[in-house]
Design an enzyme around this catalytic site. Structure first.
Site, PDB file in Angstrom:
ATOM      1  N   SER A 172       5.290  51.885  24.972  1.00  0.00           N
ATOM      2  CA  SER A 172       4.814  50.510  24.782  1.00  0.00           C
ATOM      3  C   SER A 172       5.288  49.577  25.884  1.00  0.00           C
ATOM      4  CB  SER A 172       5.262  49.974  23.416  1.00  0.00           C
ATOM      5  OG  SER A 172       4.663  50.704  22.371  1.00  0.00           O
ATOM      6  N   HIS A 230       8.321  45.621  23.579  1.00  0.00           N
ATOM      7  CA  HIS A 230       6.995  45.113  23.902  1.00  0.00           C
ATOM      8  C   HIS A 230       7.099  43.851  24.766  1.00  0.00           C
ATOM      9  CE1 HIS A 230       6.412  47.612  20.364  1.00  0.00           C
ATOM     10  NE2 HIS A 230       5.095  47.572  20.507  1.00  0.00           N
TER      11      HIS A 230
END
Length: 280
Positions: A172, A230
């Site tokens: 991610s 993220h």
């Protein structure tokens, strides 16, 4: 008469070239033109790219990373005998980032190879193929590889500083770096690119929805999900994207932005490295 004969000859040659193109070559040409239209700001640059791009060298970085991540996922799914939307999660893997094993420095990068379930894997592979592959075709494998790996490293370092209780799996950080790099590409060439505002809104909606799910998963009492990876991956993609992506019409204020981005990324990485060294 000679002028008419010359024009007729040129038309005949052009007609022969068009008729000799195979369906696959015409499909490739259409794809290249579409990528040029969506990822290049200036019409002259688009025409040049569409006329000269030959896929040599091919955009191998995103493809190879995708295949490697898929292969590792299949390996753990088979060996652990588990395949669910949230599994397998091989917590004893040599790849996964674990806060209690920070001394094994390869984990800060190789955690990207392990994913927690089909949904996690599918989202990451889909985004990096749809966004990363066209970016790599335009900007080259070295530049996009730098953006991707910078996001992966920022994801693990950021998690080690700001969210110290979770294990970390998945690409991610790199995927969000690609999304943010595309955002940087739009910001650098905003006035020249088609549908600039639509792209900005689209990236924001996709990223916000996924980060929202990550925050919910982190604090809902279920499987901990590091939304920090993220966010820090996106920050790395934005800053490194400003550094390494080709800017087709650089102005003075954009050069200042280049140095600012370099300073921000270097300062954050240095702080995280020192934090891990002195708190281990």
């Amino acid at each position: 008469m000679s002028g008419k004969r010359s024009r007729s000859l040129k038309l005949a040659v052009q007609s022969h070239r068009l008729s000799s193109h195979s369906p696959s070559s015409l499909l490739f040409a259409d794809m290249v033109r579409s990528i040029a239209r969506h990822f290049l700001p200036d019409e002259r640059d688009r025409r040049y790219y569409a006329d000269h791009y030959t896929c040599c060298p091919p955009p191998l970085f995103v493809i190879l990373v995708t295949l490697l991540e898929l292969g590792i996922f299949i390996y753990y799914a088979v060996t652990m005998g588990e395949l669910t939307p949230q599994g397998p999660v091989p917590t004893d893997s040599l790849f996964i980032y674990r806060p209690d094993r920070r001394g094994q420095v390869w984990r800060f990068l190789l955690y990207m190879l392990v994913h927690a379930g089909c949904v996690h894997l599918l989202f990451n592979l889909t985004v990096q193929l749809l966004v990363g592959l066209p970016l790599e075709m335009v900007h080259g494998s070295a530049r996009i590889g730098a953006v991707y790996m910078a996001g992966v490293l920022a994801g693990s370092l950021g998690t080690s500083v700001l969210d110290t209780d979770v294990y970390l799996v998945g690409a991610s950080g790199g995927v969000y770096a690609l999304l943010a790099a595309h955002l940087a590409n739009v910001l650098l060439n905003y006035h020249q690119m088609e549908f600039g505002i639509v792209r900005l809104v689209g990236i924001f909606v996709i990223a916000s929805a996924d980060v929202g799910f990550a925050i919910y998963g982190r604090y809902s009492g279920g499987e901990p999900t590091s939304y920090v990876a993220h966010l820090t991956g996106a920050l790395a993609g934005l800053t490194i994207g400003l550094l390494v992506l080709k800017n087709f019409e650089q102005k003075l204020h954009e050069q200042m932005l280049w140095w600012l981005a370099l300073g921000i990324y270097a300062a954050c990485i240095l702080f995280a490295l020192l934090f891990n060294i002195f708190t281990y």
